[in-house]
Design an enzyme around this catalytic site. Structure first.
Site, PDB file in Angstrom:
ATOM      1  N   HIS A  35       0.842  -1.190   0.000  1.00 39.11           N
ATOM      2  CA  HIS A  35       0.000   0.000   0.000  1.00 39.11           C
ATOM      3  C   HIS A  35       0.882   1.247   0.000  1.00 39.11           C
ATOM      4  O   HIS A  35       2.099   1.171   0.195  1.00 39.11           O
ATOM      5  CB  HIS A  35      -0.847   0.080   1.272  1.00 39.11           C
ATOM      6  CG  HIS A  35      -1.660  -1.124   1.603  1.00 39.11           C
ATOM      7  ND1 HIS A  35      -3.029  -1.166   1.423  1.00 39.11           N
ATOM      8  CD2 HIS A  35      -1.324  -2.325   2.144  1.00 39.11           C
ATOM      9  CE1 HIS A  35      -3.498  -2.328   1.843  1.00 39.11           C
ATOM     10  NE2 HIS A  35      -2.482  -3.059   2.282  1.00 39.11           N
ATOM     11  N   GLU A 117       2.499  -0.892   4.427  1.00 36.53           N
ATOM     12  CA  GLU A 117       2.274   0.471   3.964  1.00 36.53           C
ATOM     13  C   GLU A 117       3.615   1.166   3.730  1.00 36.53           C
ATOM     14  O   GLU A 117       4.516   1.087   4.567  1.00 36.53           O
ATOM     15  CB  GLU A 117       1.478   1.269   5.004  1.00 36.53           C
ATOM     16  CG  GLU A 117       0.052   0.801   5.204  1.00 36.53           C
ATOM     17  CD  GLU A 117      -0.924   1.432   4.231  1.00 36.53           C
ATOM     18  OE1 GLU A 117      -0.477   2.159   3.320  1.00 36.53           O
ATOM     19  OE2 GLU A 117      -2.146   1.197   4.395  1.00 36.53           O
ATOM     20  N   HIS A 153      -2.351  -3.039  -3.445  1.00 40.77           N
ATOM     21  CA  HIS A 153      -3.741  -2.875  -3.025  1.00 40.77           C
ATOM     22  C   HIS A 153      -4.636  -2.676  -4.247  1.00 40.77           C
ATOM     23  O   HIS A 153      -5.771  -3.136  -4.290  1.00 40.77           O
ATOM     24  CB  HIS A 153      -3.840  -1.674  -2.073  1.00 40.77           C
ATOM     25  CG  HIS A 153      -5.064  -1.687  -1.218  1.00 40.77           C
ATOM     26  ND1 HIS A 153      -5.387  -0.647  -0.387  1.00 40.77           N
ATOM     27  CD2 HIS A 153      -6.058  -2.613  -1.054  1.00 40.77           C
ATOM     28  CE1 HIS A 153      -6.519  -0.923   0.247  1.00 40.77           C
ATOM     29  NE2 HIS A 153      -6.943  -2.098  -0.132  1.00 40.77           N
ATOM     30  N   ASP A 163      -3.373   2.311  -4.949  1.00 39.09           N
ATOM     31  CA  ASP A 163      -2.009   2.213  -4.411  1.00 39.09           C
ATOM     32  C   ASP A 163      -1.429   0.808  -4.566  1.00 39.09           C
ATOM     33  O   ASP A 163      -2.185  -0.154  -4.651  1.00 39.09           O
ATOM     34  CB  ASP A 163      -1.990   2.648  -2.939  1.00 39.09           C
ATOM     35  CG  ASP A 163      -2.949   1.843  -2.054  1.00 39.09           C
ATOM     36  OD1 ASP A 163      -4.096   1.616  -2.481  1.00 39.09           O
ATOM     37  OD2 ASP A 163      -2.546   1.458  -0.947  1.00 39.09           O
TER      38      ASP A 163
END
Length: 208
Positions: A35, A117, A153, A163
Site C-alpha cells: 500500500h 504500507e 492494493h 495504491d
C-alpha cells in the site's frame, strides 16, 4: 509457518494497534499486499499515520482528517521515507488493511495476507531506502510464512484503490529481493527454497 515465532519482528519499532483480530486459519498466510499512505496526503513525516493505526489520531490536526472519523484501519508494517520500519500488528494476526478485496478467486484478503504500507502517494516516486527495507522485510517474512504472492492494493481492490500506484517500481523491488537472496543463499539455503516460488504482481517467479 514457524510455531515459535510470535509475528513481531525485533528490528521494527512497535506500536500496538487495537484494529486487528485472529485469522480464521493461522497457517494460511500466503499474500503480501503493498500500500501507500501519507497523512495529510502528499506530506511525509509526522505522527499521524501511527496515530491513525493506533486509534489516537487528532481529527482536528488537519481539515482532511474529518473524513477519517470512525475509521478503524491498521497495517502490519509501515516503511517511512528513510527506510525505518514500524509494526502495529503481529503478522500472525489479521490486520485491517485490505478492506473489500479478492485475489485469485478468494475474497477477504485480510484473512490470509500481510499488509505493508509505504509512506508516499500515487504521485511521487518512492525512495531507495524504502525499497531496500521492503526487500529485507519480504525475505524476513518468507522465513516464517508460506508466502506465494506479492500484490498491490490496487490489484486486489481494482476500481476502489490505486495504491501503491504507477510510480512504485515493481521491477526494482523484485531485483533487489533477488540481489539480497544471492547474498544470503550460501549462509541460509532454506531461504532460497522458501522464496523461490514467490510471484510478484507481474506473475513472474522470484527466481526469474
Amino acid at each position: 509457518m514457524n510455531p515459535a515465532f510470535d509475528g513481531w519482528l525485533p528490528h521494527a519499532r512497535r506500536y500496538d494497534s487495537p484494529y486487528c483480530d485472529a485469522r480464521p486459519d493461522p497457517a494460511d498466510i500466503t499474500l503480501l499486499v503493498i500500500h501507500n499512505i501519507a497523512l495529510p496526503a502528499g506530506r511525509w513525516g509526522g505522527p499521524h499515520v501511527s496515530d491513525l493505526f493506533t486509534g489516537r489520531i487528532d481529527y482536528n490536526a488537519d481539515p482532511s482528517f474529518a473524513d477519517l472519523r470512525g475509521l478503524k484501519v491498521s497495517s502490519h508494517f509501515f516503511i517511512r521515507r528513510d527506510g525505518s520500519l514500524l509494526q502495529y500488528v503481529s503478522a500472525n494476526a489479521r490486520a485491517w488493511h485490505a478492506g473489500v478485496s479478492s485475489f485469485r478467486g478468494r475474497e477477504k484478503c485480510n484473512d490470509y495476507s500481510i499488509g505493508i504500507e509505504l509512506e508516499g502517494s500515487d504521485f511521487a516516486p518512492f525512495e531507495v531506502p524504502q525499497y531496500e527495507a521492503l526487500g529485507r522485510l519480504t525475505l524476513a517474512l518468507c522465513r516464517h510464512y508460506p508466502l506465494t504472492d506479492v500484490q498491490g492494493h490496487e490489484h486486489i481492490a481494482p476500481g476502489r484503490k490505486t495504491d501503491p500506484g504507477p510510480l512504485f517500481d515493481w521491477e526494482y523491488y523484485q531485483n533487489y529481493c533477488n540481489d539480497l537472496l544471492k547474498e544470503k543463499a550460501a549462509a541460509d539455503p532454506s531461504l532460497v527454497s522458501a522464496i523461490a516460488g514467490l510471484r510478484f504482481v507481474k506473475g513472474l517467479l522470484q527466481s526469474q
